[in-house]
Design an enzyme around this catalytic site. Sequence first.
Site, PDB file in Angstrom:
ATOM      1  N   GLU A   1      -0.212  -2.469 -38.688  1.00 38.68           N
ATOM      2  CA  GLU A   1      -1.455  -2.531 -39.444  1.00 38.68           C
ATOM      3  C   GLU A   1      -1.403  -3.370 -40.727  1.00 38.68           C
ATOM      4  OE1 GLU A   1      -2.635   1.557 -39.960  1.00 38.68           O
ATOM      5  OE2 GLU A   1      -3.150   1.765 -37.844  1.00 38.68           O
TER       6      GLU A   1
ATOM      7  N   GLU B   1      -2.683   1.741 -31.044  1.00 38.81           N
ATOM      8  CA  GLU B   1      -3.075   3.075 -31.477  1.00 38.81           C
ATOM      9  C   GLU B   1      -4.531   3.303 -31.127  1.00 38.81           C
ATOM     10  OE1 GLU B   1      -2.260   4.072 -35.535  1.00 38.81           O
ATOM     11  OE2 GLU B   1      -0.238   3.204 -35.508  1.00 38.81           O
TER      12      GLU B   1
END
Length: 602
Positions: free
Chosen positions: A228, A357
Amino acid sequence: MKKLTRSVAALVSAATMALTGAAPCLSQTMMTACAVDTNNDDWLHAKGSRLYDMNGNEVWLTGANWFGFNCTECSPHYLWSGDIDDMVKDIADHGVNVLRLPVSTELLYNWMVGDPDPVGSINPNDDPSYPFNVDLIKSDGSVVNSMELFDILLAKCKKYGVKCFIDIHSPESNNSGHNYGLWYGKSFTGRDGKKVEVTTDVWIETLAWCADHYKGDDTLIGFDLKNEPHSKYGGAPVDAIWDDSDAPNNWKKAAQDCADAILAKNPHALILIEGVEGFEGHGAWWGGNLRGVAKYPVMPASGTSQIVYSPHDYGPVVSDQTWFNKDFTEKTLLDDYWYDTWAYLVDKDMYPLLIGEWGGRLDGGKNEKWLGLLRDYMIKNHINHTFWCLNDDSGDTGGLWKDIQFGVTQGADGKMVGKTTINWDTEKYETYYYPAIWKTSTSKKFIGLDHQVALGKDGISLNDFYANYAASEGSNLDGGKKSDGKTVDADPAKTTTATTSKTTTSSSAAATTTTTSAEIASNRLYGDSNCDGQVDLADAVLIMQALANPNKYGLKGTDDHHITDEGSANADVEGNGNGITTNDAQAIQMYLLGKYKSLPVK
């Protein structure tokens, strides 16, 4: 878009190292695998938007995250509640064919310099006789370190047909390290007490080292370079950007440089590259924005056959977004967010996607609606994915597990026997995750990514699928379309013959030798059954193969992979002179575990 902090329990977990054998099965916990694929032939590659094995068979990665190596515990969470063998078996039995394992650069750095982090106690009773992770404790009663734990986890995954890839979740080991948006700029105190600055060079060096170290084990199939990348939220000095500049915070350039370094060490590894948060005025989830790929794709020197783009996507329970503020549908999600952010890469057959995710708590409303829509879109468009997550101590999402319990009973022989029970979130698993697991269309058998080893108790191997199911019933991809495939032949560790003046005699087709004490060479490398100059797991595997299938692997074998006279003499390490037996394979593994100081066993 800002994502809520995932808190994790600061509990202590287990660490371990163990080895697996090959058929036939042995009784010891560390040697329970009936068939272990040591061929190193399960590497994958990309063509267009799909992934393939070495023979061009399509595969689908449908997995889950198991975090903890990235945290201060330096261990997958909930090993403090369950036995690692039981847990990995249960993961495989539930159809998880790949694990995404978050780690930190700090963890890899300490492995690289030869000083791995310790992990905490794994035996809640502090009782060596308590049957809880007993194969994860050294002979002196101490718990092995974090790298040894990682190695045993890979061995357990190999045993049950599960593949893995690591994800650099944060620069330093930190239970909330995902909040920091860059791959550099943090520091940690090394185990020698010195401060270590995580620079881009250090980040690349540790990943290249890891790729080189594990290049001989296709259980670890790839590397997610950074979790991320995002904005200054979480303390980063600048935002992660995606362009064609040489700016230090340009994620596209850093990812390309890192991919080059990894592929120089292991050209077969998959390189998973997440997006950023913002691109040319368009926002996204952390790591979710891949708009920049259309203008500035990552182009390793060796080509893009190993590149997989890996956005993250979440629903309104994690953080509500504008595209949820309506009666949203698949079409509105595509129009408002998905398509231009990441879905175009598959729709235009440019690159494979793996949603690294996705997940969240069940709310009986919008979040479950989003979960179902994303699930169905991934199935229809052959998008790989790893669900966040297995362990339930993720603060804003929960997990697929509700709780884990370990119980002990007394066996018929009077010995205490332990068993782990994982209580899965049945609704979350059966409604949202199970439909998106790769399985055969009618028989519903889970499909693994290992050519030889079946995925769990009711699953099948990749070879089995393409030999017996692909053409007859297909899978839950492409609407159940049937296909042909080519299997990969077993190719055990190759042997080489060393020249020696010693003589051995074969006493049976089961590869036994007779050696007198006068014939023992002073320079013999005991344990080296495959004569490759080192003693490792492959030597124990070859012994078991020779005993299980002497016509193929034994002294009277008909191909190039049989055990040689010299190898048999090297392998005779227990009860020296009685020929090779299962006890020799066990002794080699005990030696590798540190339970025997030298070979042969005196």
